[in-house]
Scaffold this motif. Structure first.
Motif, PDB file in Angstrom:
ATOM      1  N   GLY A  29      -4.389 -81.646 -53.942  1.00  0.00           N
ATOM      2  CA  GLY A  29      -3.006 -81.522 -54.363  1.00  0.00           C
ATOM      3  C   GLY A  29      -2.065 -81.474 -53.174  1.00  0.00           C
ATOM      4  N   ARG A  30      -0.882 -80.922 -53.384  1.00  0.00           N
ATOM      5  CA  ARG A  30       0.149 -80.824 -52.336  1.00  0.00           C
ATOM      6  C   ARG A  30       0.351 -79.354 -51.974  1.00  0.00           C
ATOM      7  N   TYR A  31       0.158 -79.030 -50.693  1.00  0.00           N
ATOM      8  CA  TYR A  31       0.255 -77.650 -50.205  1.00  0.00           C
ATOM      9  C   TYR A  31       1.288 -77.627 -49.082  1.00  0.00           C
ATOM     10  N   THR A  32       2.335 -76.816 -49.252  1.00  0.00           N
ATOM     11  CA  THR A  32       3.382 -76.690 -48.245  1.00  0.00           C
ATOM     12  C   THR A  32       3.666 -75.216 -47.977  1.00  0.00           C
ATOM     13  N   CYS A  33       4.199 -74.945 -46.780  1.00  0.00           N
ATOM     14  CA  CYS A  33       4.525 -73.572 -46.380  1.00  0.00           C
ATOM     15  C   CYS A  33       6.007 -73.485 -46.034  1.00  0.00           C
ATOM     16  N   TRP A  34       6.581 -72.281 -46.274  1.00  0.00           N
ATOM     17  CA  TRP A  34       8.012 -72.075 -46.128  1.00  0.00           C
ATOM     18  C   TRP A  34       8.282 -70.710 -45.511  1.00  0.00           C
ATOM     19  N   ARG A  35       9.469 -70.575 -44.889  1.00  0.00           N
ATOM     20  CA  ARG A  35       9.895 -69.279 -44.334  1.00  0.00           C
ATOM     21  C   ARG A  35      11.356 -69.033 -44.685  1.00  0.00           C
ATOM     22  N   ARG A  36      11.661 -67.749 -44.928  1.00  0.00           N
ATOM     23  CA  ARG A  36      13.045 -67.328 -45.123  1.00  0.00           C
ATOM     24  C   ARG A  36      13.148 -65.867 -44.764  1.00  0.00           C
ATOM     25  N   ASP A  37      14.002 -65.561 -43.797  1.00  0.00           N
ATOM     26  CA  ASP A  37      14.197 -64.185 -43.332  1.00  0.00           C
ATOM     27  C   ASP A  37      12.848 -63.584 -42.935  1.00  0.00           C
ATOM     28  N   GLU A  38      12.464 -62.489 -43.580  1.00  0.00           N
ATOM     29  CA  GLU A  38      11.233 -61.791 -43.191  1.00  0.00           C
ATOM     30  C   GLU A  38      10.042 -62.157 -44.059  1.00  0.00           C
ATOM     31  N   LEU A  39      10.152 -63.260 -44.811  1.00  0.00           N
ATOM     32  CA  LEU A  39       9.105 -63.631 -45.761  1.00  0.00           C
ATOM     33  C   LEU A  39       8.534 -65.013 -45.428  1.00  0.00           C
ATOM     34  N   THR A  40       7.276 -65.207 -45.807  1.00  0.00           N
ATOM     35  CA  THR A  40       6.654 -66.528 -45.775  1.00  0.00           C
ATOM     36  C   THR A  40       6.195 -66.869 -47.191  1.00  0.00           C
ATOM     37  N   LEU A  41       6.158 -68.154 -47.502  1.00  0.00           N
ATOM     38  CA  LEU A  41       5.818 -68.595 -48.858  1.00  0.00           C
ATOM     39  C   LEU A  41       4.889 -69.797 -48.787  1.00  0.00           C
ATOM     40  N   ASP A  42       3.824 -69.741 -49.569  1.00  0.00           N
ATOM     41  CA  ASP A  42       2.903 -70.859 -49.712  1.00  0.00           C
ATOM     42  C   ASP A  42       3.065 -71.445 -51.115  1.00  0.00           C
ATOM     43  N   LEU A  43       3.261 -72.754 -51.178  1.00  0.00           N
ATOM     44  CA  LEU A  43       3.406 -73.456 -52.458  1.00  0.00           C
ATOM     45  C   LEU A  43       2.270 -74.454 -52.590  1.00  0.00           C
ATOM     46  N   TRP A  44       1.514 -74.310 -53.683  1.00  0.00           N
ATOM     47  CA  TRP A  44       0.373 -75.200 -53.922  1.00  0.00           C
ATOM     48  C   TRP A  44       0.499 -75.777 -55.331  1.00  0.00           C
ATOM     49  N   VAL A  45       0.606 -77.101 -55.405  1.00  0.00           N
ATOM     50  CA  VAL A  45       0.721 -77.804 -56.685  1.00  0.00           C
ATOM     51  C   VAL A  45      -0.459 -78.764 -56.779  1.00  0.00           C
ATOM     52  N   ARG A  46      -1.217 -78.672 -57.858  1.00  0.00           N
ATOM     53  CA  ARG A  46      -2.389 -79.526 -58.033  1.00  0.00           C
ATOM     54  C   ARG A  46      -2.604 -79.829 -59.508  1.00  0.00           C
ATOM     55  N   GLU A  47      -3.552 -80.713 -59.768  1.00  0.00           N
ATOM     56  CA  GLU A  47      -3.857 -81.083 -61.140  1.00  0.00           C
ATOM     57  C   GLU A  47      -4.505 -79.917 -61.880  1.00  0.00           C
ATOM     58  N   ARG A  48      -4.336 -79.904 -63.174  1.00  0.00           N
ATOM     59  CA  ARG A  48      -4.940 -78.863 -63.999  1.00  0.00           C
ATOM     60  C   ARG A  48      -6.434 -79.094 -64.135  1.00  0.00           C
ATOM     61  N   THR A  49      -7.173 -78.007 -64.237  1.00  0.00           N
ATOM     62  CA  THR A  49      -8.610 -78.076 -64.476  1.00  0.00           C
ATOM     63  C   THR A  49      -8.854 -77.800 -65.950  1.00  0.00           C
ATOM     64  N   CYS A  50      -9.421 -78.771 -66.628  1.00  0.00           N
ATOM     65  CA  CYS A  50      -9.628 -78.649 -68.067  1.00  0.00           C
ATOM     66  C   CYS A  50     -10.981 -78.010 -68.336  1.00  0.00           C
ATOM     67  N   VAL A  51     -10.965 -76.778 -68.735  1.00  0.00           N
ATOM     68  CA  VAL A  51     -12.191 -76.045 -69.049  1.00  0.00           C
ATOM     69  C   VAL A  51     -12.090 -75.566 -70.488  1.00  0.00           C
ATOM     70  N   PRO A  52     -12.982 -75.982 -71.379  1.00  0.00           N
ATOM     71  CA  PRO A  52     -12.916 -75.528 -72.770  1.00  0.00           C
ATOM     72  C   PRO A  52     -13.254 -74.054 -72.866  1.00  0.00           C
TER      73      PRO A  52
END
Length: 218
Positions: free
Chosen positions: A123-146
């Motif tokens: 999937g797509r994994y990006t990292c971000w910063r703002r002030d005193e915080l860091t943020l990880d964003l991970w977007v990927r396909e769904r896993t279909c599990v019955p």
């Protein structure tokens, strides 16, 4: 008659004083309860999640949000880690674009840093910063599990590709927010320059130490 009138006035004054005392007590309780309520709400609700709630993303990209918190807000032993998992009704590429746009509009800056991600992820994994915080964003396909059947994992038959595409449409979104001081990626990493590390303490053996046995003298 005069005595009866005096007694009536006294009772009216007492009732009036009692009514005023009750009103004053109710006012004090309300004035104290409202700040207490909002104070408890502030302590129990992490403001970072309020910031994530304010991201300008469409409804289809923020379905079934689940929040998880660990660590201490005051960084006692471990700093706070906030994690949010959401579902999106559209593909990962489109979902990642709307989240990245919303983060930029909210003041987050893209953070190009090693170990983003910590290990290779689909999937797509990006990292971000703002002030005193860091943020990880991970977007990927769904896993279909019955769902399990009678407590046992369901056997997944070979589905028709078109049916599987409809069933597994959409994507998963994970957001992880940490305090920058607790994010190891904000600290200088040790150099791996061989001139600074010296001789390899575990040199590679050129010969097999378990080779043929030395023949004993005859």
């Amino acid at each position: 008659m005069r005595g009866a009138r005096s007694e009536l006035r006294r009772q009216i004054r007492e009732r009036r004083r009692l009514r005023m005392a009750v009103l004053a007590l109710v006012s004090v309780v309300l004035l104290g309860a409202i700040p207490l309520f909002f104070g408890i709400r502030t302590l129990s609700r992490d403001p970072v999640f309020d910031t994530l709630d304010e991201l300008d993303v469409p409804g289809w990209a923020a379905v079934s949000a689940v929040d998880d918190v660990s660590g201490s807000r005051w960084c006692l032993l471990d700093c706070r880690l906030r994690e949010r998992t959401l579902e999106s009704e559209r593909a990962p590429e489109e979902t990642a674009q709307v989240y990245e746009r919303a983060l930029s509009q909210d003041g987050w800056q893209p953070w190009k840093v090693t170990r983003c991600p910590e290990q290779e992820e689909k999937g797509r994994y990006t990292c971000w910063r703002r002030d005193e915080l860091t943020l990880d964003l991970w977007v990927r396909e769904r896993t279909c599990v019955p769902p399990p059947v009678d407590g046992e994992p369901a056997v997944v038959p070979s589905p028709d590709p078109s049916t599987a595409a409809k069933t597994c449409a959409g994507s998963l979104v994970s957001v992880k927010v940490r305090n920058a001081i607790d994010d190891e990626r904000t600290r200088p990493q040790p150099s791996t320059d061989p001139s600074l590390t010296g001789e390899d303490p575990y040199p590679t053996l050129s010969e097999d130490p378990l080779g043929e046995a030395t023949p004993s003298p005859s």
